[in-house]
Design an enzyme around this catalytic site. Structure first.
Site, PDB file in Angstrom:
ATOM      1  N   GLU A  41      -7.009  -7.539   3.177  1.00  0.00           N
ATOM      2  CA  GLU A  41      -6.044  -8.379   4.214  1.00  0.00           C
ATOM      3  C   GLU A  41      -7.463  -7.977   5.849  1.00  0.00           C
ATOM      4  O   GLU A  41      -7.924  -7.110   5.326  1.00  0.00           O
ATOM      5  CB  GLU A  41      -5.200  -7.817   5.095  1.00  0.00           C
ATOM      6  N   LYS A  49       1.994   5.192   3.671  1.00  0.00           N
ATOM      7  CA  LYS A  49       1.084   7.107   4.821  1.00  0.00           C
ATOM      8  C   LYS A  49       3.025   7.689   5.102  1.00  0.00           C
ATOM      9  O   LYS A  49       3.999   7.053   4.867  1.00  0.00           O
ATOM     10  CB  LYS A  49       1.126   6.195   6.585  1.00  0.00           C
TER      11      LYS A  49
HETATM   12  N1  PSU Z   1      -0.830   1.209   6.476  1.00  0.00           N
HETATM   13  C1  PSU Z   1      -1.863   1.455   6.774  1.00  0.00           C
HETATM   14  N2  PSU Z   1      -2.649   1.089   7.263  1.00  0.00           N
HETATM   15  C2  PSU Z   1      -2.964   0.211   7.619  1.00  0.00           C
HETATM   16  C3  PSU Z   1      -1.271  -0.634   7.950  1.00  0.00           C
HETATM   17  C4  PSU Z   1      -0.232  -0.246   7.381  1.00  0.00           C
HETATM   18  O1  PSU Z   1      -2.323   2.865   6.106  1.00  0.00           O
HETATM   19  O2  PSU Z   1      -3.515  -0.886   7.911  1.00  0.00           O
HETATM   20  C5  PSU Z   1      -1.654  -2.213   8.446  1.00  0.00           C
HETATM   21  C6  PSU Z   1      -1.350  -3.558   7.482  1.00  0.00           C
HETATM   22  O3  PSU Z   1      -1.745  -4.493   7.513  1.00  0.00           O
HETATM   23  C7  PSU Z   1       0.742  -3.490   7.455  1.00  0.00           C
HETATM   24  C8  PSU Z   1       0.830  -3.091   8.640  1.00  0.00           C
HETATM   25  O4  PSU Z   1       1.234  -4.630   6.527  1.00  0.00           O
HETATM   26  O5  PSU Z   1      -0.227  -1.711   9.323  1.00  0.00           O
HETATM   27  C9  PSU Z   1       1.964  -2.875   8.485  1.00  0.00           C
HETATM   28  O6  PSU Z   1       3.156  -2.946  10.524  1.00  0.00           O
HETATM   29  P1  PSU Z   1       4.201  -2.164  10.673  1.00  0.00           P
HETATM   30  O7  PSU Z   1       4.605  -1.425  10.399  1.00  0.00           O
HETATM   31  O8  PSU Z   1       4.045  -2.589  11.995  1.00  0.00           O
HETATM   32  O9  PSU Z   1       5.097  -4.162   9.508  1.00  0.00           O
END
Ligand code: PSU
Ligand code: MN
Length: 306
Positions: free
Chosen positions: A26, A161
């Site tokens: 990604e 996380k």
């Molecule tokens: N968790 C991590 N590192 C990241 C992300 C999540 O530890 O870089 C990024 C990923 O791309 C994930 C996104 O899909 O954040 C999720 O964002 P949101 O919570 O806004 O859906």
């Protein structure tokens, strides 16, 4: 090619044609998940790690209005340098970023969509999005979870996380029929730490078993992805108490500053990095590489079954 907006890199297209292993990666982690130049370095090391295991890497992003499956090192450098100026692009955003002819850093959800369009089944990242703490009021639930419910791609990650509500995240995945499989563990890992106190649905111990389960799931026609939860290597795992302290502080600071929506996850990642004096960044790099290596091995086994 079916979709004119899709641009599959020649090496990726060739590997897919020959049923050779390919691993999707990604780009939100590049533009929003790590600071420059660590983000670019890590992205390039991930690609190299995929190649070392005999698979072809396909880092995914939207570049100049093209949904690119397989980036050049120039693309990766640009995404890393521009960082937060690049739109964080999830499912809802894809069409609009393409229409505008802009750049987009793909999240887990939108990377799964890109992978699927190209015919890639295995994807490695750091951590998936999930149900945020406080979601009972905010309803902040990552679109990653819905994507896992509908799109046939396996996501290799170090769990989620602890900025998230892991218990609710697992409940949500269960409701939507997304299997959570622990690689050599019975416990769902919490990204910086190997343990969360919550169980996975199944424990599998080899890439081959994982590949077989994927094959059978999709052969049965059951739609949706699988979470392959791969704990951070012991040598890089962080101390649970200090991580928890940093997380609570980061959530408190986000709240005080009114940071919400798509800005929240990137803010929390950066704040935790500050609060742990960069230790979390080192851990993040180590676990991503570990996931990429496992994904490449699963991809190899999966290709051998095809
Ligand atoms: N968790 C991590 N590192 C990241 C992300 C999540 O530890 O870089 C990024 C990923 O791309 C994930 C996104 O899909 O954040 C999720 O964002 P949101 O919570 O806004 O859906
Ligand atoms: Mn969100």
């Amino acid at each position: 090619m079916k979709y004119s907006f899709l641009e599959v890199a020649p090496q990726v297209a060739e590997a897919l044609r020959q049923a050779q292993p390919v691993v999707a990666l990604e780009s939100t982690i590049i533009a929003h998940g790590m600071p420059y130049p660590d983000n670019v370095e890590t992205a390039l090391r991930c690609e190299a790690a995929v190649r070392e295991h005999g698979a072809v890497p396909a880092t995914i992003a939207i570049v100049n209005g093209r949904f690119k499956i397989g980036l050049s090192s120039n693309d990766i450098e640009m995404l890393g340098r521009e960082g937060h100026k690049i739109a964080k692009t999830s499912r809802r955003d894809i069409a609009f970023i393409l229409a505008k002819g802009g750049h987009g850093a793909t999240t887990v959800a939108s990377t799964m969509i890109g992978a699927r369009l190209a015919g890639i089944s295995i994807f490695a990242t750091g951590g998936i999005g999930g149900v945020h703490r406080g979601a009972r009021e905010t309803m902040d639930i990552s679109a990653d979870l819905q994507e896992l419910a509908r799109t046939n791609v396996a996501v290799v990650c170090a769990g989620a996380k602890a900025v998230l509500d892991l218990e609710l995240t697992l409940e949500y995945l269960e409701t939507h029929g997304v299997p959570v499989v622990g690689f050599q563990t019975e416990e769902f890992p919490a990204f910086y730490t190997r343990r969360s106190g919550f169980s996975v649905d199944y424990r599998l111990d080899t890439p081959q078993e994982l590949a077989q389960a994927l094959r059978i799931k999709w052969d049965t026609g059951i739609q949706g992805g699988i979470v392959v939860a791969n704990p951070i290597p012991k040598a890089h795992a962080m101390n649970r108490e200090s991580v928890e302290q940093a997380i609570e502080q980061a959530i408190h600071d986000a709240d005080a500053q009114g940071i919400r929506g798509k800005a929240l996850t990137p803010y929390l990642l950066a704040r935790i990095e500050q609060l742990t004096a960069g230790v979390s960044l080192q851990a993040n790099k180590a676990l991503v590489l570990n996931n990429v290596s496992l994904a490449a091995q699963i991809a190899a086994e999966y290709a051998a079954l095809t």
